[in-house]
Design a protein around this motif. Structure first.
Motif, PDB file in Angstrom:
ATOM      1  N   TYR A  53       0.851  -1.197   0.000  1.00 10.10           N
ATOM      2  CA  TYR A  53       0.000   0.000   0.000  1.00 10.10           C
ATOM      3  C   TYR A  53       0.888   1.249   0.000  1.00 10.10           C
ATOM      4  O   TYR A  53       1.810   1.389   0.807  1.00 10.10           O
ATOM      5  N   VAL A  54       0.584   2.189  -0.908  1.00  8.55           N
ATOM      6  CA  VAL A  54       1.359   3.437  -1.003  1.00  8.55           C
ATOM      7  C   VAL A  54       0.390   4.624  -0.970  1.00  8.55           C
ATOM      8  O   VAL A  54      -0.445   4.760  -1.876  1.00  8.55           O
ATOM      9  N   PRO A  55       0.463   5.471   0.044  1.00  9.49           N
ATOM     10  CA  PRO A  55      -0.418   6.645   0.097  1.00  9.49           C
ATOM     11  C   PRO A  55      -0.273   7.510  -1.146  1.00  9.49           C
ATOM     12  O   PRO A  55       0.825   7.690  -1.678  1.00  9.49           O
ATOM     13  N   GLY A  56      -1.395   8.028  -1.613  1.00 12.97           N
ATOM     14  CA  GLY A  56      -1.391   8.910  -2.766  1.00 12.97           C
ATOM     15  C   GLY A  56      -1.573   8.222  -4.097  1.00 12.97           C
ATOM     16  O   GLY A  56      -1.804   8.879  -5.117  1.00 12.97           O
ATOM     17  N   THR A  57      -1.479   6.886  -4.109  1.00 10.77           N
ATOM     18  CA  THR A  57      -1.631   6.158  -5.371  1.00 10.77           C
ATOM     19  C   THR A  57      -3.107   5.947  -5.703  1.00 10.77           C
ATOM     20  O   THR A  57      -4.000   6.290  -4.930  1.00 10.77           O
ATOM     21  N   SER A  58      -3.350   5.351  -6.843  1.00 13.07           N
ATOM     22  CA  SER A  58      -4.713   5.228  -7.351  1.00 13.07           C
ATOM     23  C   SER A  58      -5.502   4.125  -6.651  1.00 13.07           C
ATOM     24  O   SER A  58      -5.027   2.986  -6.540  1.00 13.07           O
ATOM     25  N   THR A  59      -6.710   4.467  -6.238  1.00 15.98           N
ATOM     26  CA  THR A  59      -7.585   3.452  -5.637  1.00 15.98           C
ATOM     27  C   THR A  59      -8.003   2.421  -6.686  1.00 15.98           C
ATOM     28  O   THR A  59      -8.366   1.297  -6.354  1.00 15.98           O
ATOM     29  N   ALA A  60      -7.963   2.793  -7.953  1.00 14.50           N
ATOM     30  CA  ALA A  60      -8.299   1.852  -9.028  1.00 14.50           C
ATOM     31  C   ALA A  60      -7.173   0.871  -9.288  1.00 14.50           C
ATOM     32  O   ALA A  60      -7.355  -0.102 -10.033  1.00 14.50           O
TER      33      ALA A  60
END
Length: 552
Positions: A53-60
């Motif tokens: 999990y990487v904050p700021g990346t795409s939820t899609a």
């Protein structure tokens, strides 16, 4: 960052394997230090930690890569509510650290119902058995540190995403059952290790000689597991049949010892989840041992709700209500439809029902949540877990069987089914703890959640808050003139909102006002939810749906 995390996991794994086996869950010897009872326990489920999990990346993109233009489509720092992403490690760590600080000193045991690895939702980053085991090992180590090391029994269950490939588990012993017997070695009592290696199920006496928790491996009942036979009557060695045979023996032993039991597992028992024959056998045992089973706790669904198994599910031409889900029905609508069909209060036979509670998840789909259950320890104010008997239950009275299936069971389609082979003759015991408030009866629960997870960041940590409680407001504080030092608080005042501590009543916290969590109280709530003619029920249904899906 990823490499550093994997190194940390490897270190945790080596430490976990080298840690001496703890004995906190075994029946203490008379010399062991007594552990006072608090009358509370934690139910936590579906953590789904994701090391990628990487904050700021795409939820899609499963919150793993690419930065979308719109902020609303970006992964949050502590997790992303209402999205198809798993939990960042900082969320699972924050949750368990919060529980250690605020609840570890207030509870007697922990029911932990599975799914401690991420979903298999990213084709570019497929899961591996090693990753799954490493995540489970790391979470187990944390559970050990937060709870078991303090003498608090932890009872984990195997989730459908704790294995590779997900959902598929062959008959044991196998590599998965052997691996988890090592990962959970400090949680599983020594006498159950061989049973666990065969099928990943076991029991823990959380109050020796009085109260037990049975952890079931629901994957052998789950109809998505195509590696098993589905409890077919003609396959006595099917792992689901073997597990249910074992469960029946355990329940008979606990009944003979005058004990009460919680049944727990990952996938809840319904005909939308279980193979038909597995569901029939589970429902049969749930009703036959209603005098011994004080409650049923499950996860998996990521939706806060309850439903019931009933004697009618054992009739030859009756489908379970939740079976409607297989036809594409909405869970909420399906439940209300079934609640609406309940008989009036005076006509209902409570011997014929058992309540299934499904807890919401820690993974923020929709929001991080956990429950604290309170149960009755009246009469054991000075009780300690010292291995001595606390109370023997009354022997239930046998009921006469209802009706006959003889003629239908001669038909080929029914002949070799469990509905025709089981003798449904449940005992009648209105005084059992599942039916009336007495020692070991579940009294209520408080549910906590993080309402504004999307606002949390490095500078602003998330906050767990009370979402609601099943108790009436009057039960949380002593009555006027009552001695506060003699009052047993169902929920510690320090863990309640300031308004409740001051004696204010805010209806949003008290939607159900249940006097306890007995079968009768749950059926009363179900009947109210199903009453389409009442304006009060309209408001209640709105709150039920809100809690179910966390529609804030």
């Amino acid at each position: 960052m990823l490499a550093a995390f994997l190194c940390t996991l490897a270190l945790l794994a080596s430490q976990s394997q080298s840690t001496p086996v703890q004995k906190v869950l075994e029946i203490p010897t008379p010399e062991a230090k007594p552990r006072p009872l608090h009358g509370r326990f934690l139910h936590i489920t579906d953590l789904h930690p994701d090391p990628f999990y990487v904050p700021g990346t795409s939820t899609a993109r499963a919150c793993h890569r690419k930065i979308p233009k719109k902020k609303k489509n970006r992964a949050g720092y502590y997790g992303t509510p209402y999205a198809e992403c798993d939990s960042p490690l900082r969320l699972t760590n924050y949750t368990l650290d919060f529980l250690e600080k605020n609840w570890a000193g207030e509870i007697d045991f922990v029911v932990w119902t599975g799914d401690n690895a991420r979903h298999d939702d990213d084709n570019k980053l497929p899961r591996t058995p090693k990753e799954i085991y490493d995540l489970n090992r790391a979470v187990a180590k944390k559970m050990n540190s937060v709870f078991a090391s303090k003498g608090i029994p932890v009872i984990p269950s195997l989730g459908n995403n704790d294995i590779w490939p997900h959902n598929i588990l062959t008959p044991g012993p196998n590599g998965i059952t052997n691996e988890f017997s090592l990962i959970w070695q400090s949680f599983i009592p020594f006498q159950y290790h061989q049973v666990f290696q065969r099928g990943a199920y076991y029991a823990v006496e959380v109050v020796p000689n009085a109260l037990a928790v049975i952890s079931l491996n629901t994957l052998y009942f789950y109809d998505s597991n195509k590696a098993v036979g589905g409890c077919s009557f003609n396959e006595p060695d099917d792992p689901g049949n073997l597990e249910l045979d074992w469960l029946e023996v355990q329940l008979k032993i606990f009944r003979d010892r005058g004990m009460q039991v919680w049944l727990t597992g990952h996938v809840p028992p319904s005909s939308s989840n279980y193979f038909p024959e597995c569901y029939v056998r589970y429902a049969d045992l749930a009703l036959k041992f209603q005098d011994t089973v004080v409650g049923h706790l499950y996860g998996h669904m990521n939706a806060d709700h309850f439903f019931y198994v009933e004697a009618a599910d054992l009739e030859l031409d009756k489908d379970s209500p939740v079976n409607a889900l297989k036809k594409g029905r909405d869970l909420y609508k399906s439940l209300l439809q079934e609640f609406a069909l309940l008989p009036k209060s005076k006509k209902i036979d409570l011997d014929e029902y058992a309540i299934i509670n499904v807890g919401p998840s820690v993974v923020p789909n929709p929001l991080p949540t956990f429950r604290i259950f309170t149960y009755n320890i009246t009469g054991v104010d000075d009780a300690v877990v010292d291995g001595s008997p606390v109370q023997q239950m009354d022997t239930p009275k046998e009921r006469l069987p209802k009706g006959s299936k003889a003629s239908q069971c001669e038909e080929e389609r029914y002949r070799d089914t469990w509905k025709c082979k089981l003798e449904f003759n449940p005992p009648s015991d209105p005084n059992a703890p599942s039916r009336s408030s007495k020692l070991w009866t579940p009294l209520g629960y408080a549910q906590y959640f993080i309402p504004k997870l999307e606002d949390a960041d490095k500078a602003n940590h998330p906050r767990f808050k009370l979402e609601y409680t099943t108790f009436p407001a009057a039960m949380l504080r002593p009555a006027k003139g009552q001695n506060e030092t003699e009052f047993r608080y169902p929920i510690p005042l320090k863990n309640l909102p300031k308004s409740i501590r001051k004696g204010e009543v805010k209806n949003k916290y008290f939607p159900y006002e249940m006097k306890d969590l007995t079968v009768g109280s749950w059926m009363d709530l179900a009947r109210k939810l199903g009453d389409m003619s009442s304006s009060n029920s309209t408001h209640l249904r709105k709150k039920f749906r809100q809690f179910m899906y966390l529609e804030l």
